[in-house]
Design a protein around this motif. Structure first.
Motif, mmCIF file in Angstrom:
data_model
loop_
_atom_site.group_PDB
_atom_site.id
_atom_site.type_symbol
_atom_site.label_atom_id
_atom_site.label_comp_id
_atom_site.label_asym_id
_atom_site.label_seq_id
_atom_site.Cartn_x
_atom_site.Cartn_y
_atom_site.Cartn_z
ATOM 1 N N MET A 1 0.847 -1.167 0.000
ATOM 2 C CA MET A 1 0.000 0.000 0.000
ATOM 3 C C MET A 1 0.896 1.236 0.000
ATOM 4 O O MET A 1 1.835 1.327 0.776
ATOM 5 N N GLU A 2 0.573 2.147 -0.866
ATOM 6 C CA GLU A 2 1.371 3.359 -0.984
ATOM 7 C C GLU A 2 1.067 4.330 0.153
ATOM 8 O O GLU A 2 -0.007 4.314 0.735
ATOM 9 N N GLU A 3 2.050 5.182 0.421
ATOM 10 C CA GLU A 3 1.906 6.156 1.496
ATOM 11 C C GLU A 3 0.684 7.050 1.298
ATOM 12 O O GLU A 3 -0.031 7.355 2.251
ATOM 13 N N ALA A 4 0.411 7.430 0.076
ATOM 14 C CA ALA A 4 -0.749 8.295 -0.206
ATOM 15 C C ALA A 4 -2.057 7.578 0.129
ATOM 16 O O ALA A 4 -2.998 8.194 0.648
ATOM 17 N N GLN A 5 -2.123 6.282 -0.153
ATOM 18 C CA GLN A 5 -3.325 5.502 0.165
ATOM 19 C C GLN A 5 -3.529 5.397 1.674
ATOM 20 O O GLN A 5 -4.653 5.494 2.161
ATOM 21 N N VAL A 6 -2.448 5.185 2.408
ATOM 22 C CA VAL A 6 -2.519 5.109 3.862
ATOM 23 C C VAL A 6 -3.001 6.446 4.420
ATOM 24 O O VAL A 6 -3.879 6.496 5.277
ATOM 25 N N ARG A 7 -2.425 7.519 3.915
ATOM 26 C CA ARG A 7 -2.814 8.857 4.360
ATOM 27 C C ARG A 7 -4.313 9.080 4.108
ATOM 28 O O ARG A 7 -5.025 9.605 4.945
ATOM 29 N N GLU A 8 -4.793 8.664 2.935
ATOM 30 C CA GLU A 8 -6.207 8.791 2.576
ATOM 31 C C GLU A 8 -7.104 8.038 3.567
ATOM 32 O O GLU A 8 -8.141 8.543 3.993
ATOM 33 N N LEU A 9 -6.696 6.816 3.917
ATOM 34 C CA LEU A 9 -7.458 6.009 4.881
ATOM 35 C C LEU A 9 -7.555 6.708 6.234
ATOM 36 O O LEU A 9 -8.627 6.776 6.843
ATOM 37 N N VAL A 10 -6.436 7.201 6.708
ATOM 38 C CA VAL A 10 -6.396 7.846 8.023
ATOM 39 C C VAL A 10 -7.225 9.129 8.018
ATOM 40 O O VAL A 10 -7.990 9.387 8.946
ATOM 41 N N VAL A 11 -7.088 9.928 6.975
ATOM 42 C CA VAL A 11 -7.850 11.179 6.886
ATOM 43 C C VAL A 11 -9.351 10.867 6.858
ATOM 44 O O VAL A 11 -10.140 11.508 7.547
ATOM 45 N N ALA A 12 -9.754 9.867 6.082
ATOM 46 C CA ALA A 12 -11.171 9.488 6.026
ATOM 47 C C ALA A 12 -11.653 8.994 7.394
ATOM 48 O O ALA A 12 -12.761 9.320 7.828
ATOM 49 N N ALA A 13 -10.819 8.219 8.084
ATOM 50 C CA ALA A 13 -11.198 7.704 9.406
ATOM 51 C C ALA A 13 -11.296 8.823 10.436
ATOM 52 O O ALA A 13 -12.144 8.789 11.327
ATOM 53 N N MET A 14 -10.429 9.830 10.304
ATOM 54 C CA MET A 14 -10.499 10.979 11.219
ATOM 55 C C MET A 14 -11.833 11.691 11.044
ATOM 56 O O MET A 14 -12.427 12.152 12.012
ATOM 57 N N GLY A 15 -12.293 11.765 9.799
ATOM 58 C CA GLY A 15 -13.584 12.377 9.510
ATOM 59 C C GLY A 15 -13.735 13.720 10.192
ATOM 60 O O GLY A 15 -12.837 14.549 10.181
ATOM 61 N N ASP A 16 -14.879 13.898 10.820
ATOM 62 C CA ASP A 16 -15.152 15.160 11.509
ATOM 63 C C ASP A 16 -14.769 15.084 12.983
ATOM 64 O O ASP A 16 -15.135 15.950 13.768
ATOM 65 N N GLY A 17 -14.062 14.010 13.359
ATOM 66 C CA GLY A 17 -13.590 13.883 14.735
ATOM 67 C C GLY A 17 -14.607 13.301 15.699
ATOM 68 O O GLY A 17 -14.323 13.159 16.880
ATOM 69 N N ARG A 18 -15.794 12.956 15.191
ATOM 70 C CA ARG A 18 -16.805 12.366 16.086
ATOM 71 C C ARG A 18 -16.267 11.079 16.702
ATOM 72 O O ARG A 18 -15.555 10.323 16.064
ATOM 73 N N HIS A 19 -16.632 10.868 17.923
ATOM 74 C CA HIS A 19 -16.251 9.658 18.640
ATOM 75 C C HIS A 19 -17.488 9.200 19.395
ATOM 76 O O HIS A 19 -17.646 9.483 20.584
ATOM 77 N N GLU A 20 -18.380 8.534 18.669
ATOM 78 C CA GLU A 20 -19.653 8.121 19.256
ATOM 79 C C GLU A 20 -20.014 6.734 18.755
ATOM 80 O O GLU A 20 -19.424 6.228 17.801
ATOM 81 N N PHE A 21 -20.993 6.118 19.383
ATOM 82 C CA PHE A 21 -21.417 4.792 18.963
ATOM 83 C C PHE A 21 -21.913 4.851 17.528
ATOM 84 O O PHE A 21 -22.622 5.765 17.145
ATOM 85 N N GLY A 22 -21.506 3.873 16.735
ATOM 86 C CA GLY A 22 -21.873 3.812 15.334
ATOM 87 C C GLY A 22 -20.878 4.502 14.425
ATOM 88 O O GLY A 22 -20.781 4.184 13.249
ATOM 89 N N SER A 23 -20.109 5.450 14.958
ATOM 90 C CA SER A 23 -19.134 6.152 14.143
ATOM 91 C C SER A 23 -18.014 6.693 15.022
ATOM 92 O O SER A 23 -18.173 7.706 15.686
ATOM 93 N N PHE A 24 -16.905 5.986 15.034
ATOM 94 C CA PHE A 24 -15.698 6.442 15.725
ATOM 95 C C PHE A 24 -14.506 5.987 14.896
ATOM 96 O O PHE A 24 -14.670 5.284 13.897
ATOM 97 N N PHE A 25 -13.322 6.430 15.261
ATOM 98 C CA PHE A 25 -12.148 6.235 14.409
ATOM 99 C C PHE A 25 -12.002 4.804 13.898
ATOM 100 O O PHE A 25 -11.892 4.580 12.688
#
Length: 138
Positions: A1-25
């Protein structure tokens, strides 16, 4: 996996920073869907190569995480937040692709202590893992 793909995954997982049931990192990072059915919670994820162990199959820790999330979400959905006191996972078969679904149900409901189980299946319906756990309501 390329560095850009990893970065994309992490940025998408960070999302809007919500940390709640159903949607967290972690749920976002692994692309988990967390719907509820009558008396069950079903966590599903599409297996991707970045989730693999060195042997080329879904890492047991990723699968254990999905099983744990399914049990915690069902407890929260019906009784409120809780904490895992213990969990045992049995792995039956490796998974290299496709959809994995973890379906949870209560084994016993107490006043503050709950016993749950979650069964994981691959896309063809084969049982790939099973977990049983004890939870304490917070």
């Amino acid at each position: 996996m390329e560095e850009a793909q990893v970065r994309e995954l992490v940025v998408a997982a960070m999302g809007d920073g919500r940390h709640e049931f159903g949607s967290f990192f972690l749920s976002r990072f692994f692309g988990m869907a967390v719907p509820y059915e009558t008396d069950t919670c079903v966590v599903s994820l599409d297996v991707k190569p970045y989730m693999f162990n060195p042997q080329g199959s879904l890492h047991g820790g990723v699968l254990a995480t999905a099983l744990d999330i399914s049990m915690g979400h069902l407890l929260k959905h019906q009784f409120g937040a809780g904490a895992t006191l213990e969990m045992k996972v049995q792995y039956f078969a490796p998974v290299r692709s496709g959809l994995v679904t973890c379906r949870t149900r209560f084994l016993k409901k107490g006043r503050k202590t709950f016993f749950l189980q979650s069964a994981a299946q691959d896309g063809s319906g084969e049982m790939i893992a099973h977990a049983a756990s004890t939870w304490k309501q917070l």
